[in-house]
Design an enzyme around this catalytic site. Structure first.
Site, PDB file in Angstrom:
ATOM      1  N   HIS A 235       0.100   3.369   1.536  1.00 53.15           N
ATOM      2  CA  HIS A 235       0.693   4.719   1.622  1.00 53.15           C
ATOM      3  C   HIS A 235      -0.351   5.782   1.989  1.00 53.15           C
ATOM      4  O   HIS A 235      -0.330   6.302   3.079  1.00 53.15           O
ATOM      5  CB  HIS A 235       1.462   5.123   0.358  1.00 53.15           C
ATOM      6  CG  HIS A 235       2.464   4.117  -0.096  1.00 53.15           C
ATOM      7  ND1 HIS A 235       3.491   3.697   0.717  1.00 53.15           N
ATOM      8  CD2 HIS A 235       2.586   3.411  -1.265  1.00 53.15           C
ATOM      9  CE1 HIS A 235       4.209   2.790   0.067  1.00 53.15           C
ATOM     10  NE2 HIS A 235       3.678   2.593  -1.129  1.00 53.15           N
ATOM     11  N   ASP A 286       7.458  -3.076   2.386  1.00 54.82           N
ATOM     12  CA  ASP A 286       7.388  -2.583   1.017  1.00 54.82           C
ATOM     13  C   ASP A 286       8.628  -2.924   0.185  1.00 54.82           C
ATOM     14  O   ASP A 286       8.774  -4.047  -0.283  1.00 54.82           O
ATOM     15  CB  ASP A 286       7.106  -1.065   1.076  1.00 54.82           C
ATOM     16  CG  ASP A 286       6.770  -0.451  -0.274  1.00 54.82           C
ATOM     17  OD1 ASP A 286       6.919  -1.135  -1.296  1.00 54.82           O
ATOM     18  OD2 ASP A 286       6.372   0.723  -0.322  1.00 54.82           O
TER      19      ASP A 286
HETATM   20  C1  NGQ Z   1       5.895  -0.650  -6.940  1.00 53.81           C
HETATM   21  N1  NGQ Z   1       6.474   0.817  -5.141  1.00 53.81           N
HETATM   22  O1  NGQ Z   1       4.998  -1.018  -7.683  1.00 53.81           O
HETATM   23  O2  NGQ Z   1       6.794  -1.401  -6.584  1.00 53.81           O
HETATM   24  C2  NGQ Z   1       5.859   0.772  -6.427  1.00 53.81           C
HETATM   25  C3  NGQ Z   1       6.571   1.678  -7.372  1.00 53.81           C
HETATM   26  C4  NGQ Z   1       4.821   2.595  -8.949  1.00 53.81           C
HETATM   27  C5  NGQ Z   1       6.132   1.780  -4.275  1.00 53.81           C
HETATM   28  N2  NGQ Z   1       5.160   2.555  -4.617  1.00 53.81           N
HETATM   29  C6  NGQ Z   1       6.036   1.742  -8.761  1.00 53.81           C
HETATM   30  N3  NGQ Z   1       6.742   1.914  -3.138  1.00 53.81           N
HETATM   31  O3  NGQ Z   1       4.164   2.989  -7.993  1.00 53.81           O
HETATM   32  O4  NGQ Z   1       4.507   2.841 -10.115  1.00 53.81           O
HETATM   33 ZN    ZN Z   2       4.226  -1.032  -3.069  1.00 54.12          ZN
END
Ligand code: NGQ
Ligand code: ZN
Length: 411
Positions: A235, A286
């Protein structure tokens, strides 16, 4: 000139290098389209995360195998030939280790082997629930490791590496990994290990990092780690100019995930300044609200056009074709991010009306910008043809196991 080396004509169509998917949470495919209803008038990334945790809590190794197999088959049909799986669903839902402790990882390895995609498995270190070091919440418990247990898993997985399997190392985020733990893992893993981390996706993370560590997240990484081409920053949405230049200078890759970043309301990456600084980047699907390199690349460019009110943002005088520029950059970062030096081949259907009259210089732009018809005809990974005439070789069997798994996950 439009990167003529990327596209060539062969007897079955237009051949291009396969695309590396730099960021995946396979289990999240099972909730694609199921988080688009209001749960709170102020729905955000953080309320989505609660929905996501509820889905994460339902997975067993068998269900993960079924969902990942469907996802990876879809990736291959779309033109991805390798995937970096950012894997933190390590334990049983109550936080106890599986038997063996690598059972969830093994399910992903089996899914990749069964479908034929190259896998860079990134076991994720996940220790705290926030910058203040608070313990994991009940729903996060199955993600957690201490440093020693993490390194044992990492070593056990490394022993399984093979022609189409690499093991890298991931830190979930600065929120989830204290500085000492990050230092200990970096000191313990082999020097050529690929290193991935989520960073600066949401403004709340930037604010909390400034408070807790006195620097913006990417600046903290620049100051406290040896960022270099082994690193992939996932990101990196919210950057100031010094951070843009810092990442570009380091040779690290940024994994951009435009469809997920749009879906989660993250913000818009400063692509133009980053490209001007010579920054390296690739794409990831993702959360898998979309499984299409075409859609990721198209929306990366379109997001910039919409805010800047101009066209052909990623292109340059040297490479005027937008898609050739995008595909060229994606291709150039793939080996450093995935650990695979080999290049696989995808073949676009030259007989499809969308490619009528195509020449090498416009094939990439037609593929990326001319619609949503699947143009990938054949895919070969490590010399094995896994997609033929647009169909994965086991499409039906994999889809029927996926349907059974979804009945259980949604029950
Ligand atoms: C994840 N996903 O770990 O799946 C993360 C969300 C977070 C994205 N950042 C959870 N797209 O960052 O705490
Ligand atoms: Zn992620």
């Amino acid at each position: 000139m439009s990167n003529p080396s990327l596209v060539s004509r062969d007897s079955r169509g237009w051949s291009l290098p396969g695309i590396a998917n730099l960021h995946s949470h396979a289990f999240q495919r099972a909730m694609a389209g199921l988080a688009e209803r209001q749960t709170d008038p102020n729905d955000s990334f953080w309320t989505w995360r609660e929905t996501m945790y509820a889905m994460a809590g339902r997975f067993t190794p068998e269900l993960l195998h079924a969902v990942a197999s469907q996802l990876y088959a879809e990736m291959l049909e779309a033109g991805y030939t390798s995937v970096c799986e950012f894997h933190y669903l390590h334990h049983a839902p109550d936080g106890n280790a599986c038997t063996p402790p690598s059972a969830m990882s093994d399910a992903l390895i089996a899914a990749a082997r069964d479908t034929g995609i190259r896998l860079t498995l990134l076991p994720v270190l996940y220790m705290t629930g926030g910058f203040d070091g608070r313990p994991l919440s009940e729903r996060q418990r199955r993600f957690g490791h201490g440093v020693e247990a993490y390194l044992r898993l990492f070593e056990a997985l490394r022993a399984k590496e093979g022609e189409t399997l690499r093991i890298g190392c991931a830190f979930h985020s600065l929120r989830a990994v204290p500085p000492e733990a990050m230092r200990a893992v970096l000191a313990a893993v082999p020097a050529d290990t690929r290193l991935h981390i989520h960073v600066a996706e949401q403004m709340a993370e930037v604010r909390e990092c400034m408070e807790a560590r006195g620097a913006r997240p990417v600046q903290w990484l620049l100051d406290n780690t040896d960022l270099d081409p082994r690193w992939t920053l996932v990101h990196a949405t919210h950057l100031d100019d010094a951070e843009v230049r810092g990442i570009a200078r380091s040779g690290a890759t940024v994994a951009l995930c435009p469809t997920t970043e749009a879906n989660l309301g993250d913000g818009l990456f400063p692509l133009r300044t980053y490209l001007a600084a010579g920054g390296r980047w690739g794409i990831g699907s993702d959360s898998h609200v979309s499984v299409s390199p075409v859609e990721e690349l198209r929306w990366l460019e379109y997001g910039q056009r919409l805010v800047q009110q101009r066209r052909n943002v990623a292109a340059s005088v040297a490479v005027p074709s937008v898609a050739a520029t995008l595909l060229g950059d994606v291709h150039a970062s793939a080996a450093d991010s995935t650990g695979f030096n080999e290049v696989d081949t995808i073949v676009l259907d030259a007989d499809h009306p969308l490619l009528a009259g195509a020449i090498a210089a416009d094939v990439a732009d037609r593929w990326v910008f001319a619609g949503n018809r699947p143009l990938v005809r054949d895919v070969e990974v490590a010399g094995v043809r896994v997609v033929e005439d647009g169909h994965h070789r086991d499409r039906e069997a994999i889809a029927s196991r996926y349907r059974e798994a979804m009945k259980i996950l949604l029950a």
